[in-house]
Design a protein around this motif. Structure first.
Motif, PDB file in Angstrom:
ATOM      1  N   PHE A 149     -12.875  10.446 -12.061  1.00 63.22           N
ATOM      2  CA  PHE A 149     -11.573   9.723 -11.939  1.00 63.22           C
ATOM      3  C   PHE A 149     -11.471   8.553 -12.688  1.00 63.22           C
ATOM      4  CE2 PHE A 149      -9.132   6.388  -9.852  1.00 63.22           C
ATOM      5  CZ  PHE A 149      -7.794   6.808 -10.014  1.00 63.22           C
ATOM      6  N   LEU A 150     -12.490   7.770 -12.825  1.00 65.77           N
ATOM      7  CA  LEU A 150     -12.799   6.458 -13.480  1.00 65.77           C
ATOM      8  C   LEU A 150     -12.613   7.006 -15.083  1.00 65.77           C
ATOM      9  CD1 LEU A 150     -15.182   4.380 -11.556  1.00 65.77           C
ATOM     10  CD2 LEU A 150     -12.543   4.158 -11.711  1.00 65.77           C
ATOM     11  N   LYS A 151     -13.387   7.940 -15.154  1.00 65.00           N
ATOM     12  CA  LYS A 151     -13.374   8.209 -16.889  1.00 65.00           C
ATOM     13  C   LYS A 151     -12.347   8.672 -17.492  1.00 65.00           C
ATOM     14  CE  LYS A 151     -17.186  10.517 -18.097  1.00 65.00           C
ATOM     15  NZ  LYS A 151     -17.902  11.434 -18.540  1.00 65.00           N
ATOM     16  N   LEU A 152     -11.487   9.479 -16.491  1.00 67.49           N
ATOM     17  CA  LEU A 152     -10.079  10.114 -17.024  1.00 67.49           C
ATOM     18  C   LEU A 152      -9.072   8.811 -17.111  1.00 67.49           C
ATOM     19  CD1 LEU A 152      -9.965  13.320 -15.158  1.00 67.49           C
ATOM     20  CD2 LEU A 152     -10.270  12.997 -17.687  1.00 67.49           C
ATOM     21  N   THR A 153      -8.945   8.026 -16.196  1.00 70.25           N
ATOM     22  CA  THR A 153      -8.347   6.907 -16.070  1.00 70.25           C
ATOM     23  C   THR A 153      -8.596   5.953 -17.227  1.00 70.25           C
ATOM     24  OG1 THR A 153      -8.444   7.095 -13.625  1.00 70.25           O
ATOM     25  CG2 THR A 153      -7.554   4.898 -14.948  1.00 70.25           C
ATOM     26  N   LYS A 154      -9.710   5.747 -17.513  1.00 74.43           N
ATOM     27  CA  LYS A 154      -9.947   5.053 -18.638  1.00 74.43           C
ATOM     28  C   LYS A 154      -9.476   5.612 -20.112  1.00 74.43           C
ATOM     29  CE  LYS A 154     -14.166   4.879 -20.267  1.00 74.43           C
ATOM     30  NZ  LYS A 154     -15.567   4.585 -20.487  1.00 74.43           N
ATOM     31  N   TYR A 155      -9.799   6.892 -20.192  1.00 77.02           N
ATOM     32  CA  TYR A 155      -9.421   7.700 -21.372  1.00 77.02           C
ATOM     33  C   TYR A 155      -7.688   7.742 -21.595  1.00 77.02           C
ATOM     34  CZ  TYR A 155     -14.166   7.999 -22.827  1.00 77.02           C
ATOM     35  OH  TYR A 155     -15.595   7.677 -23.169  1.00 77.02           O
ATOM     36  N   GLY A 156      -7.345   7.705 -20.562  1.00 81.63           N
ATOM     37  CA  GLY A 156      -5.923   8.083 -20.255  1.00 81.63           C
ATOM     38  C   GLY A 156      -4.938   6.742 -20.565  1.00 81.63           C
ATOM     39  N   ALA A 157      -5.771   5.676 -20.175  1.00 78.33           N
ATOM     40  CA  ALA A 157      -5.115   4.281 -20.674  1.00 78.33           C
ATOM     41  C   ALA A 157      -5.327   4.094 -22.151  1.00 78.33           C
ATOM     42  CB  ALA A 157      -5.946   3.122 -19.885  1.00 78.33           C
ATOM     43  N   PHE A 213      -5.392   6.448 -24.305  1.00 75.79           N
ATOM     44  CA  PHE A 213      -4.470   7.149 -25.119  1.00 75.79           C
ATOM     45  C   PHE A 213      -3.022   6.545 -25.127  1.00 75.79           C
ATOM     46  CE2 PHE A 213      -1.544  10.295 -24.783  1.00 75.79           C
ATOM     47  CZ  PHE A 213      -1.652  11.345 -26.166  1.00 75.79           C
ATOM     48  N   CYS A 214      -2.766   6.400 -23.749  1.00 78.03           N
ATOM     49  CA  CYS A 214      -1.304   5.554 -23.703  1.00 78.03           C
ATOM     50  C   CYS A 214      -1.229   4.384 -24.499  1.00 78.03           C
ATOM     51  CB  CYS A 214      -0.983   5.195 -22.287  1.00 78.03           C
ATOM     52  SG  CYS A 214      -0.993   6.683 -21.322  1.00 78.03           S
ATOM     53  N   ILE A 215      -2.020   3.422 -24.763  1.00 80.07           N
ATOM     54  CA  ILE A 215      -1.959   2.221 -25.657  1.00 80.07           C
ATOM     55  C   ILE A 215      -2.063   2.644 -26.860  1.00 80.07           C
ATOM     56  CG2 ILE A 215      -3.534   0.329 -26.309  1.00 80.07           C
ATOM     57  CD1 ILE A 215      -4.422  -0.080 -23.375  1.00 80.07           C
ATOM     58  N   ALA A 216      -2.821   3.906 -27.574  1.00 82.34           N
ATOM     59  CA  ALA A 216      -3.044   4.198 -28.811  1.00 82.34           C
ATOM     60  C   ALA A 216      -1.657   4.798 -29.244  1.00 82.34           C
ATOM     61  CB  ALA A 216      -3.957   5.234 -29.250  1.00 82.34           C
ATOM     62  N   LEU A 217      -1.018   5.331 -28.404  1.00 85.72           N
ATOM     63  CA  LEU A 217       0.264   6.221 -28.363  1.00 85.72           C
ATOM     64  C   LEU A 217       1.378   5.158 -28.731  1.00 85.72           C
ATOM     65  CD1 LEU A 217       1.963   8.855 -28.592  1.00 85.72           C
ATOM     66  CD2 LEU A 217       2.160   8.487 -26.238  1.00 85.72           C
ATOM     67  N   ILE A 218       1.574   4.043 -27.771  1.00 82.76           N
ATOM     68  CA  ILE A 218       2.493   2.887 -28.013  1.00 82.76           C
ATOM     69  C   ILE A 218       2.487   2.168 -29.538  1.00 82.76           C
ATOM     70  CG2 ILE A 218       3.136   0.723 -27.164  1.00 82.76           C
ATOM     71  CD1 ILE A 218       2.361   1.967 -24.307  1.00 82.76           C
ATOM     72  N   ILE A 219       0.864   2.109 -29.795  1.00 83.16           N
ATOM     73  CA  ILE A 219       0.711   1.313 -31.193  1.00 83.16           C
ATOM     74  C   ILE A 219       1.295   2.353 -32.291  1.00 83.16           C
ATOM     75  CG2 ILE A 219      -0.932   0.594 -32.656  1.00 83.16           C
ATOM     76  CD1 ILE A 219      -2.515  -0.257 -30.156  1.00 83.16           C
ATOM     77  N   LEU A 220       1.033   3.559 -32.151  1.00 82.12           N
ATOM     78  CA  LEU A 220       1.471   4.466 -33.155  1.00 82.12           C
ATOM     79  C   LEU A 220       2.904   4.600 -33.223  1.00 82.12           C
ATOM     80  CD1 LEU A 220       0.708   6.698 -35.185  1.00 82.12           C
ATOM     81  CD2 LEU A 220       0.754   8.364 -33.342  1.00 82.12           C
ATOM     82  N   LEU A 221       3.504   4.534 -32.094  1.00 85.38           N
ATOM     83  CA  LEU A 221       5.005   4.500 -32.117  1.00 85.38           C
ATOM     84  C   LEU A 221       5.589   3.191 -32.825  1.00 85.38           C
ATOM     85  CD1 LEU A 221       5.782   6.113 -28.599  1.00 85.38           C
ATOM     86  CD2 LEU A 221       6.174   7.141 -30.774  1.00 85.38           C
ATOM     87  N   ALA A 222       5.088   2.038 -32.316  1.00 84.12           N
ATOM     88  CA  ALA A 222       5.646   0.850 -32.858  1.00 84.12           C
ATOM     89  C   ALA A 222       5.251   0.473 -34.303  1.00 84.12           C
ATOM     90  CB  ALA A 222       4.846  -0.289 -32.259  1.00 84.12           C
TER      91      ALA A 222
END
Length: 48
Positions: free
Chosen positions: A25-33, A35-44
């Motif tokens: 759970f901790l590993k998936l949460t870390k990689y999910g966060a 991924f979301c940050i990278a996606l926001i940066i890519l969109l920006a």
């Protein structure tokens, strides 16, 4: 995790499995966060 369950835990509980599940759970949460940050940066970057 703390090993305080060794002396008083319920005998039917599989504590090793609980700890593996929590680690996953901790590993998936870390990689999910990440991924979301990278996606926001890519969109920006692409919308400028």
């Amino acid at each position: 995790m703390a090993d305080n369950h060794a002396e008083g835990g319920h005998p039917d509980m599989d504590y090793a499995e609980h700890e593996r599940t929590y680690a996953l759970f901790l590993k998936l949460t870390k990689y999910g966060a990440i991924f979301c940050i990278a996606l926001i940066i890519l969109l920006a970057i692409t919308t400028l």
